[in-house]
Design an enzyme around this catalytic site. Structure first.
Site, PDB file in Angstrom:
ATOM      1  N   LYS A 291       0.883  -1.179   0.000  1.00  0.00           N
ATOM      2  CA  LYS A 291       0.000   0.000   0.000  1.00  0.00           C
ATOM      3  C   LYS A 291       0.915   1.222   0.000  1.00  0.00           C
ATOM      4  CE  LYS A 291      -1.996   2.978   2.029  1.00  0.00           C
ATOM      5  NZ  LYS A 291      -1.787   4.403   1.648  1.00  0.00           N
TER       6      LYS A 291
ATOM      7  N   GLU B   7       9.489  16.121  14.948  1.00  0.00           N
ATOM      8  CA  GLU B   7       9.928  16.001  13.562  1.00  0.00           C
ATOM      9  C   GLU B   7       9.165  17.004  12.691  1.00  0.00           C
ATOM     10  OE1 GLU B   7       8.808  12.454  11.303  1.00  0.00           O
ATOM     11  OE2 GLU B   7      10.889  12.269  10.679  1.00  0.00           O
TER      12      GLU B   7
HETATM   13  P1  NAD Z   1       2.311   8.509   7.395  1.00  0.00           P
HETATM   14  O1  NAD Z   1       2.503   7.756   8.651  1.00  0.00           O
HETATM   15  O2  NAD Z   1       1.296   9.583   7.378  1.00  0.00           O
HETATM   16  O3  NAD Z   1       1.902   7.529   6.209  1.00  0.00           O
HETATM   17  C1  NAD Z   1       2.729   6.454   5.832  1.00  0.00           C
HETATM   18  C2  NAD Z   1       1.866   5.403   5.159  1.00  0.00           C
HETATM   19  O4  NAD Z   1       0.945   4.873   6.106  1.00  0.00           O
HETATM   20  C3  NAD Z   1       1.012   5.923   4.005  1.00  0.00           C
HETATM   21  O5  NAD Z   1       0.957   4.937   2.991  1.00  0.00           O
HETATM   22  C4  NAD Z   1      -0.356   6.085   4.658  1.00  0.00           C
HETATM   23  O6  NAD Z   1      -1.413   6.010   3.730  1.00  0.00           O
HETATM   24  C5  NAD Z   1      -0.371   4.915   5.617  1.00  0.00           C
HETATM   25  N1  NAD Z   1      -1.279   5.042   6.769  1.00  0.00           N
HETATM   26  C6  NAD Z   1      -1.659   6.177   7.407  1.00  0.00           C
HETATM   27  N2  NAD Z   1      -2.500   5.867   8.434  1.00  0.00           N
HETATM   28  C7  NAD Z   1      -2.635   4.512   8.444  1.00  0.00           C
HETATM   29  C8  NAD Z   1      -3.343   3.598   9.271  1.00  0.00           C
HETATM   30  N3  NAD Z   1      -4.098   3.994  10.281  1.00  0.00           N
HETATM   31  N4  NAD Z   1      -3.236   2.287   9.003  1.00  0.00           N
HETATM   32  C9  NAD Z   1      -2.449   1.850   7.989  1.00  0.00           C
HETATM   33  N5  NAD Z   1      -1.779   2.666   7.164  1.00  0.00           N
HETATM   34  C10 NAD Z   1      -1.850   3.990   7.395  1.00  0.00           C
HETATM   35  O7  NAD Z   1       3.742   9.065   6.975  1.00  0.00           O
HETATM   36  P2  NAD Z   1       4.095   9.999   5.731  1.00  0.00           P
HETATM   37  O8  NAD Z   1       3.671  11.388   6.069  1.00  0.00           O
HETATM   38  O9  NAD Z   1       3.631   9.385   4.458  1.00  0.00           O
HETATM   39  O10 NAD Z   1       5.686   9.893   5.724  1.00  0.00           O
HETATM   40  C11 NAD Z   1       6.510  10.694   6.490  1.00  0.00           C
HETATM   41  C12 NAD Z   1       6.995   9.940   7.711  1.00  0.00           C
HETATM   42  O11 NAD Z   1       7.687   8.765   7.330  1.00  0.00           O
HETATM   43  C13 NAD Z   1       7.982  10.744   8.528  1.00  0.00           C
HETATM   44  O12 NAD Z   1       7.668  10.643   9.895  1.00  0.00           O
HETATM   45  C14 NAD Z   1       9.309  10.061   8.245  1.00  0.00           C
HETATM   46  O13 NAD Z   1      10.275  10.233   9.257  1.00  0.00           O
HETATM   47  C15 NAD Z   1       8.899   8.653   8.078  1.00  0.00           C
HETATM   48  N6  NAD Z   1       9.925   7.905   7.325  1.00  0.00           N
HETATM   49  C16 NAD Z   1      10.695   6.993   7.989  1.00  0.00           C
HETATM   50  C17 NAD Z   1      11.707   6.311   7.312  1.00  0.00           C
HETATM   51  C18 NAD Z   1      12.594   5.317   8.024  1.00  0.00           C
HETATM   52  O14 NAD Z   1      13.264   4.527   7.351  1.00  0.00           O
HETATM   53  N7  NAD Z   1      12.675   5.311   9.340  1.00  0.00           N
HETATM   54  C19 NAD Z   1      11.900   6.542   5.954  1.00  0.00           C
HETATM   55  C20 NAD Z   1      11.103   7.477   5.320  1.00  0.00           C
HETATM   56  C21 NAD Z   1      10.106   8.143   6.020  1.00  0.00           C
END
Ligand code: NAD
Length: 498
Positions: free
Chosen positions: A180, A389
């Site tokens: 997803k 963050e």
């Molecule tokens: P997000 O948590 O909003 O979304 C990430 C994914 O999760 C998306 O596909 C979203 O649709 C899905 N999602 C959201 N709510 C959900 C739920 N309740 N159940 C299942 N899936 C759900 O994050 P974002 O804004 O897309 O990305 C930015 C974040 O990702 C930042 O916090 C960043 O630090 C983190 N990140 C971490 C790494 C790592 O390797 N540690 C790498 C890249 C990004």
């Protein structure tokens, strides 16, 4: 590719395109122009169920179950070759989708085949062990088995790279997968999807469901046939997923947010360090989980570091990320720019001072979500801008005096993803690296990565390991098998055979 290349995309389930259950599509906006450029299927529980069932059926189907490990490796290798052939198209697609520089996405796509080649090489080296034990007439060995259906959920900042870190070890281990992608950046994975069949993976082994996190994502996480959830994204979402999976004893691998320290000691090469600080926070407009958003500079070099970082920030070329001379593109979404603006205002209200940047940037002819590279001074590590963050091009530079003091400051965060250290003192480099509470420590470099090197987050930055050989453990389970090689019954059936 033009912006009108593919206005609508369906889910990819069991090797075919499948229209969303409710006929709804999610608009995806090109952050450089601020305009919609395609629509991706808005998945719901019915779509999630279809994908998980397809993956579950594929997991049990001899067409995948009986594929030898050598052959699994060959399939991954073929996929790697196909990705390499389509690299330029996929890189441009990602730039149109998330606004990151084409030069950066080209580099990511160039490295993507390596992830599949690496796990292709591991596929036929996944095996159990024979355990010596202390028993006569007993043969005890382990079997390392795939888990079943893996759900992989990814964010928008590096869509395919963060998919590869999950997909490659999951497939090498013999699982089936439902991916997803972020609702903001589904395009590149949808373009990649047909390559799974072309590489020879049977239908249902890899499936793609698009849509919102709290609809499609949540339905996938909650599905009872799912054996594992591998998630990269925000700490908040990761915590909700871990809670739900934990209640059902479903395993998770979580790669979450960060607030990484970048520490400059007075003995460092200051030019290298200031370039490293710029790489840590302004590359990808600060939208990387490992962003070095807290800089600690030792007192004798503090003023010089502030001056250099400020000057380098002011010299950054903002522009269209497709232009190879651009150094800073837009933020990925309007909401993300709003979040960055809110944090800059908060930092000022907390008493920090902006020495450059601090607001929206205008780029000729483009209506995108541009934001100036921003440097805070007079900040305190306890401020919210130094603890939360931001995920944007915003850095705070703070002074320190001693090694002990900076270690305490650097580790005073709820996160533990990455850290940078700049020093010419070899002993100090090792000492500080061992005392930093972070899954990755870079010394005199920043943002280096490789499929061969494990990546993990400590504290609120995650659980489990991605990349490297250890990732195989995240997608397999161990079974212990005991064979009686003796003759006759047990000596005493009422006593544990220990
Ligand atoms: P997000 O948590 O909003 O979304 C990430 C994914 O999760 C998306 O596909 C979203 O649709 C899905 N999602 C959201 N709510 C959900 C739920 N309740 N159940 C299942 N899936 C759900 O994050 P974002 O804004 O897309 O990305 C930015 C974040 O990702 C930042 O916090 C960043 O630090 C983190 N990140 C971490 C790494 C790592 O390797 N540690 C790498 C890249 C990004």
């Amino acid at each position: 590719m033009t912006e009108r290349a593919f206005p609508r995309h369906d889910h990819y389930i069991a090797g075919s395109w499948r229209a969303p259950n409710r006929g709804d599509y999610v608009e995806s906006v090109n952050p450089t122009t601020g305009r919609a450029w395609y629509y991706a299927a808005r998945g719901d529980a019915v779509d999630a169920d279809a994908a998980v069932r397809a993956a579950h059926a594929a997991f049990r189907d001899p067409a995948w179950r009986d594929v030898t490990q050598t052959r699994r490796g060959a399939l991954l290798r073929r996929l790697a070759e196909l990705i390499a052939e389509h690299g330029e198209d996929l890189a441009r697609t990602e730039t149109l989708d998330n606004g990151k520089l084409l030069t950066e996405m080209r580099a990511q796509l160039a490295s993507l085949p390596e992830y599949f080649h690496y796990y292709a090489g591991l596929a036929d080296k996944i095996h159990g062990e024979t355990i010596p034990g202390s028993h006569r007439d007993i043969l005890n060995y382990t079997l390392r088995e795939p888990l079943g259906v893996v759900v992989a959920i990814t964010p928008w900042n590096s869509p395919l790279l963060l998919t590869a870190t999950k997909l490659a070890p999951a497939l090498a281990s013999g699982n089936t997968v439902v991916v997803k992608p972020s609702e903001h950046t589904s395009a590149s994975l949808l373009r990649l999807a047909p390559l799974f069949a072309e590489a020879g993976f049977p239908p249902g082994v890899v499936n793609v469901v698009t849509g919102h996190g709290n609809e499609a994502g949540r339905a996938l996480v909650e599905h009872p046939l799912v054996a594992k959830v591998s998630f990269t994204g925000s700490t908040e979402t990761g915590s909700a997923i871990a809670g739900d999976c934990g209640r059902r004893f479903v395993g998770t691998t979580l790669e979450l947010g960060g607030k990484s320290p970048n520490i400059v000691f007075a003995d460092a090469d200051i030019d290298n360090a200031s370039v490293g600080i710029v790489a840590g926070i302004f590359a990808a407009a600060g939208q990387t989980c490992v962003a070095g958003s807290r800089v600690f500079a030792q007192r004798p070099v503090y003023d010089e570091i502030v001056a250099q970082v400020r000057a380098r920030a002011q010299a950054i070329r903002l522009g269209d990320p497709l232009d190879p001379t651009t150094q800073l593109g837009p933020l990925a979404t309007a909401a993300q720019r709003g979040r960055v603006e809110k944090y800059v205002a908060l930092g000022v209200a907390e008493g920090a001072r902006v020495v450059t940047g601090g607001g929206r940037a205008s780029v000729d002819g483009l209506d995108g979500f541009f934001f100036e590279p921003t440097v805070f001074v007079d900040a305190d590590n306890g401020m919210r801008v130094c603890q939360e963050e931001i995920f944007g091009p915003v850095v705070a530079i703070m002074p320190f005096d001693t090694e002990d003091e900076v270690l305490a400051l650097a580790n005073d965060t709820s996160f533990g993803l990455a850290a940078g250290v700049w020093t010419r003192d070899l002993a100090r480099a090792h000492r500080v690296a061992s005392r930093l509470v972070a899954g990755t420590v870079w010394v005199n470099t920043y943002r280096s990565t490789s499929p061969m090197s494990p990546r993990s987050g400590f504290k609120n930055s995650g659980m489990g390991i991605e990349q490297g050989t250890h990732a195989i453990g995240e997608y397999t389970r161990l079974k212990s098998v005991w064979i009686n090689t003796g003759e006759g019954p047990a000596d005493d059936p009422f006593v544990l055979r220990s």
